[in-house]
Design a protein around this motif. Structure first.
Motif, PDB file in Angstrom:
ATOM      1  N   VAL A   1       0.871  -1.152  -0.032  1.00 30.87           N
ATOM      2  CA  VAL A   1      -0.025   0.074  -0.054  1.00 30.87           C
ATOM      3  C   VAL A   1       0.760   1.339  -0.051  1.00 30.87           C
ATOM      4  N   ASP A   2       0.872   2.020  -1.101  1.00 38.50           N
ATOM      5  CA  ASP A   2       1.500   3.396  -1.032  1.00 38.50           C
ATOM      6  C   ASP A   2       2.944   2.941  -0.968  1.00 38.50           C
ATOM      7  N   LYS A   3       3.612   2.038  -1.870  1.00 39.53           N
ATOM      8  CA  LYS A   3       4.778   1.547  -1.576  1.00 39.53           C
ATOM      9  C   LYS A   3       5.764   1.206  -0.433  1.00 39.53           C
ATOM     10  N   LYS A   4       4.585   0.757   0.634  1.00 45.03           N
ATOM     11  CA  LYS A   4       5.087   0.267   1.924  1.00 45.03           C
ATOM     12  C   LYS A   4       4.162  -1.054   2.040  1.00 45.03           C
ATOM     13  N   LYS A   5       4.644  -1.983   2.883  1.00 52.84           N
ATOM     14  CA  LYS A   5       4.268  -3.147   3.176  1.00 52.84           C
ATOM     15  C   LYS A   5       3.616  -3.330   4.723  1.00 52.84           C
ATOM     16  N   PRO A   6       2.471  -3.104   4.759  1.00 46.50           N
ATOM     17  CA  PRO A   6       1.972  -3.278   6.318  1.00 46.50           C
ATOM     18  C   PRO A   6       1.378  -4.438   6.327  1.00 46.50           C
ATOM     19  N   SER A   7       1.268  -5.161   7.506  1.00 46.45           N
ATOM     20  CA  SER A   7       0.672  -6.584   7.651  1.00 46.45           C
ATOM     21  C   SER A   7      -0.769  -6.617   8.140  1.00 46.45           C
ATOM     22  N   LEU A   8      -1.414  -7.570   7.431  1.00 40.36           N
ATOM     23  CA  LEU A   8      -2.870  -7.978   7.616  1.00 40.36           C
ATOM     24  C   LEU A   8      -3.163  -7.864   9.304  1.00 40.36           C
ATOM     25  N   GLU A   9      -4.196  -7.875   9.662  1.00 39.04           N
ATOM     26  CA  GLU A   9      -4.704  -7.819  11.325  1.00 39.04           C
ATOM     27  C   GLU A   9      -6.065  -8.430  11.295  1.00 39.04           C
ATOM     28  N   PHE A  10      -5.957  -9.411  12.072  1.00 41.60           N
ATOM     29  CA  PHE A  10      -7.244 -10.140  12.406  1.00 41.60           C
ATOM     30  C   PHE A  10      -7.205 -10.577  13.909  1.00 41.60           C
ATOM     31  N   LEU A  11      -8.592 -10.960  14.425  1.00 42.55           N
ATOM     32  CA  LEU A  11      -8.665 -11.195  15.830  1.00 42.55           C
ATOM     33  C   LEU A  11      -8.449 -12.634  15.898  1.00 42.55           C
ATOM     34  N   VAL A  12      -8.080 -13.052  17.217  1.00 42.54           N
ATOM     35  CA  VAL A  12      -7.693 -14.170  17.531  1.00 42.54           C
ATOM     36  C   VAL A  12      -8.947 -14.912  17.899  1.00 42.54           C
ATOM     37  N   VAL A  13      -9.009 -16.338  17.506  1.00 44.63           N
ATOM     38  CA  VAL A  13     -10.183 -17.135  17.645  1.00 44.63           C
ATOM     39  C   VAL A  13     -10.168 -17.498  19.272  1.00 44.63           C
ATOM     40  N   PRO A  14     -11.356 -17.463  20.053  1.00 37.49           N
ATOM     41  CA  PRO A  14     -11.234 -17.922  21.365  1.00 37.49           C
ATOM     42  C   PRO A  14     -10.664 -18.948  21.532  1.00 37.49           C
ATOM     43  N   GLU A  15      -9.902 -19.282  22.798  1.00 37.31           N
ATOM     44  CA  GLU A  15      -9.635 -20.495  23.331  1.00 37.31           C
ATOM     45  C   GLU A  15     -10.782 -21.416  23.651  1.00 37.31           C
ATOM     46  N   PHE A  16     -11.806 -20.885  24.139  1.00 36.31           N
ATOM     47  CA  PHE A  16     -13.135 -21.707  24.660  1.00 36.31           C
ATOM     48  C   PHE A  16     -13.627 -22.450  23.324  1.00 36.31           C
TER      49      PHE A  16
END
Length: 856
Positions: A638-653
């Motif tokens: 994005v705009d000559k930069k490489k940001p990392s994708l971000e998601f939420l963690v699946v609950p352990e329960f």
């Protein structure tokens, strides 16, 4: 046209004769600057451009046909609606000061328009106008700051009640100010020692639940005012100067007999023709409230349905007309009505051209400096400050019916008081301006570049002027958005016919700055650069063409997928293990619906059950696309930069989606030395409609002639769940019983012979809905819960800690997630005792238990 009212009087309404056109006010060519200060018009709009979300939505370069549809589906409010509401009131209010031959001009000021500002306007010996402000050369400002934006200011002079001459304390009148949820009162005095007027705070009233719609001062009793809230509640307040206290009461008014007020808006309130009568206007009707002792009766004076207008026409404005208290003005989107409660129909009707009118004022022609042989002639001014439009309409007794003063004739004054001084009004210039406004993009407002009029007042009404001025017209005091207080002279003349307006060079000053907006060049110096994301799949999904879009993408990118690196077998086994722990990938020999119902351990809606059943039925190959690990994600450019994708963690329960509570991310869009990619399972990274469509591709069930709809598939599953729920769960309407057996499929459930066992589920709707609610609302608001299963040792609280102590108080199964939290056992036991006592006292709770047979 003759109308006989309930008093037996005849009202004759006629059009104006051709020989009596007028008066006509000529457009002023010059104005006098009285005072200039940024305090007169502080900025109320932020410097950041108010672009609507549709401005940033486009599909493949196509103009915003798709983006407008997406924008409207989210029901996003226009950011300028709040600004238009602030500009819907006349910002200037005048309080006469007879002994000084002066008038006090009040207006809101402050950084957030949350303070009262005022100036002293006087006539000198030479007849000119002079303005007096503070010693610092600015406006007078009240010491109190309200901390909420002032919506309207109203004044009441004591001289109208004959109390000015006998007032030894120098009281001039009262000032009423109301914000969105509060109203404030002030007393106006003239301090001889300081040589300036001062405001003394008398009190205030706060409202927490409902907004203030309108307020008005009483013409009968000094210090008495009326207040209307947006739920129809009416209050009467009385200012007692001797005891310096504020008294008020709420009128006991019932609107149940006056039709439903749903989707109706309250417009305003005024005092009636005598003490104890109040007029209240709503968007569909006007009512008269009669107060006797503590009770109030309500009578409808006029309904919008009786006016024979278009079906979409409603009342949008209400104002009092005249000092007798009988007549009032109503405005709809297209018409203006002069009404009298003594007549069953409106006395007069005009058609106006003001877009979204928001203010109305009524002046007598004598106050406008017009000499007429007829008495009781008046002028109605209706307009909108935000659109810079206004129109004037006159009415009065007909000169042809001299013996009957109740007869009326009308004429129109086609002048716009809100136009800049010297502006050309020829047809070509007006047409060119209209085309310019309509051609601007929807995210650009022409008001930003134009100097608007924010308030006005006819000086002749409050301050006697010279005879020469009285005979030729009136002087208008106007407040502009450029921070200027100016006097504009309008001259009146009677014409046999209206003259054609010829073009002339505009005398408008183009160097004026609209202070409503902070200057972008000085304050906002960030570059206006925007990045766009491709959301073609979202557009295809909104159009019902998701399957065709995915098919095209899969064909065009099949070669690229073959070149990608192979999937790690170790990570594949670990991911499959985690998915099985969460409830995915069950043995297909058992019913997925059975598995989902068996895992209900907390109240769950039918819609959520359908989602869980859909997730549990997806194969591992599809689930691997929906869940992954941060180490498997590649950075995006994005705009000559490489940001990392971000998601939420699946609950352990162990649980299936949708996940209600999840741990938030502890990083930004980049990994750092302190925050490294972990081994947690994250997702879903693909929406469920995409996964359902890919599953159909995998099974080869898609028909190229008919577009596959994931919404229809999910709706079908909701219907199946609803059908099973009706058979499995106790709905509180009958005592039919059935058991739940994990070894039986859905058909066996519905045909089970075990009719004598008690049902283990209940289905209920905790949110009250109307009978005509659609199926989707019923699926979302219908909850299924498992009845609590009694376990050994329920009476022994020594083995349980934390929130599990409350488990036995719940008639349905509630699963508490294990967390490392230390609870105060004594406090929990005390809370449990209080909750148990409330359950026994609550009749609604006991009725719920009895209805669903949940009593022990």
């Amino acid at each position: 046209m003759e109308i006989t009212d309930e008093w037996g009087r005849k009202l004759c309404i006629s059009s104006s004769p051709e020989e009596s056109i007028g008066p006509f006010f000529s457009n002023p060519s010059d104005s006098q600057l009285l005072f200039s200060s940024p305090s007169l018009s502080p900025p109320i709009l932020s410097t950041i451009p108010h672009f609507s979300p549709a401005r940033f939505l486009s599909v493949s370069g196509v103009p915003p046909s798709d983006s407008s549809a997406i924008h409207s589906s989210f029901n996003i409010l226009n950011p300028h609606d709040d600004t238009a509401r602030v500009l819907s009131y006349n910002r200037l209010q005048f309080l006469p000061f007879p002994s000084k031959n002066s008038v006090l001009v009040f207006f809101p000021t402050g950084t957030n328009l949350d303070q009262i500002g005022f100036l002293l306007l006087s006539t000198g010996d030479s007849g000119g106008l002079q303005v007096t402000g503070s010693d610092e050369g600015d406006v007078f400002v009240a010491t109190e700051r309200l901390f909420y934006r002032i919506l309207k200011i109203l004044v009441q002079p004591v001289s109208d009640f004959g109390a000015y001459k006998c007032s030894s304390s120098g009281e001039l009148g009262y000032v009423l100010v109301y914000c969105l949820y509060s109203i404030h009162w002030y007393c106006v005095k003239y301090d001889e020692s300081q040589g300036k007027p001062v405001l003394r705070n008398l009190g205030s009233k706060q409202f927490k639940r409902f907004m203030i719609v309108s307020a008005s001062w009483s013409p009968h009793v000094t210090g008495e005012c009326l207040l209307l809230l947006d739920n129809g509640e009416v209050f009467v307040f009385d200012l007692n100067q001797r005891h310096c206290r504020l008294r008020g009461c709420k009128l006991k008014v019932s609107w149940e007999s006056q039709g439903k007020s749903v989707n109706k808006s309250w417009l305003g309130c005024e005092f009636g023709w005598r003490v104890g009568i109040y007029i209240v206007a709503r968007s569909d009707a006007v009512f008269a409230i009669t107060r006797s002792s503590e009770n109030c009766s309500v009578r409808c004076l006029l309904e919008v349905e009786t006016l024979n207008m278009a079906g979409t026409e409603v009342f949008v404005g209400f104002a009092k007309a005249g000092s007798d208290g009988f007549r009032f003005i109503l405005a709809s989107q297209s018409y203006v009505f002069l009404c009298d409660p003594r007549s069953g129909v409106p006395l007069l009707k005009w058609q106006h051209d003001v877009e979204k009118p928001c203010f109305m004022d009524v002046y007598s022609l004598s106050e406008l400096g017009v000499r007429t042989v007829e008495s009781n002639t008046s002028c109605v001014i209706i307009g909108s400050f935000w659109n810079a439009q206004s129109q004037m309409f006159c009415y009065g007794p007909s000169p042809s019916v001299v013996k009957d003063p109740s007869s009326l004739y009308v004429w129109e004054l086609p002048h716009n008081l809100l136009l800049p001084v010297g502006k050309c009004l020829c047809g070509d210039c007006v047409f060119r301006e209209v085309m310019m406004k309509e051609s601007l993009p929807e995210w650009i407002d022409w008001q930003k570049k134009s100097v608007l009029v924010l308030g006005f007042g006819v000086l002749n009404k409050y301050l006697p002027l010279g005879s020469s001025d009285q005979s030729s017209g009136f002087t208008l005091i106007r407040l502009t958005s450029s921070g200027k207080l100016e006097a504009v002279k309008f001259r009146a003349s009677r014409l046999k016919s209206l003259e054609v307006v010829a073009h002339k060079d505009s005398a408008c000053k183009s160097d004026e700055v609209n202070l409503l907006y902070l200057p972008d060049d000085e304050e906002y110096k960030f570059p206006s650069r925007y990045e766009y994301l491709e959301l073609n799949y979202l557009s295809s999904h909104a159009k019902g063409m998701l399957a065709g879009f995915l098919d095209t993408k899969m064909r065009t990118k099949s070669s690229d997928l073959q070149k990608s690196k192979s999937f790690s077998l170790i990570w594949h086994e670990e991911l499959c293990k985690k998915l099985k722990i969460c409830g995915f990938g069950r043995d297909r020999s058992s019913s997925s619906i059975t598995a989902v119902f068996e895992n209900i351990d907390s109240p769950t809606s039918v819609f959520d059950i359908a989602l869980r059943e859909t997730w549990s039925s997806l194969p591992i190959e599809i689930l691997l696309l929906a869940f992954s690990n941060y180490s498997e994600f590649a950075d995006v450019l994005v705009d000559k930069k490489k940001p990392s994708l971000e998601f939420l963690v699946v609950p352990e329960f162990p649980q299936l989606p949708p996940f209600v509570l999840r741990k938030p991310s502890s990083r930004s869009n980049k990994w750092s030395k302190k925050e490294q990619p972990g081994v947690e399972l994250v997702g879903p990274v693909l929406p469920l409609p995409v996964l359902i469509t890919l599953h159909e591709f995998r099974n080869g069930c898609l028909n190229s002639e008919q577009e596959f709809s994931p919404e229809a598939e999910l709706s079908n599953r909701c219907n199946q769940i609803s059908k099973v729920t009706r058979e499995l769960a106790n709905s509180g309407r009958d005592e039919t019983t059935i058991s739940l057996d994990d070894d039986l499929d859905d058909e066996m459930w519905l045909n089970s012979d075990s009719q004598k066992e008690k049902k283990t589920f209940i289905a209920y709707r905790p949110i009250t809905k109307t009978a005509d609610s659609d199926r989707l609302q019923q699926e979302v608001t219908t909850f299924v819960s498992r009845m609590r299963r009694c376990k050994e040792g329920d009476d022994n609280v020594g083995g349980r800690t934390g929130l599990e102590l409350f488990g036995e108080l719940s008639p349905v199964e509630i699963c508490f997630e294990n967390r490392e939290v230390n609870f105060d056992t004594k406090a929990l036991l005390t809370s449990k005792t209080f909750l148990s006592q409330w359950q026994h006292r609550s009749s609604s709770y006991q009725e719920f238990l009895s209805q669903y047979h949940l009593t022990k």
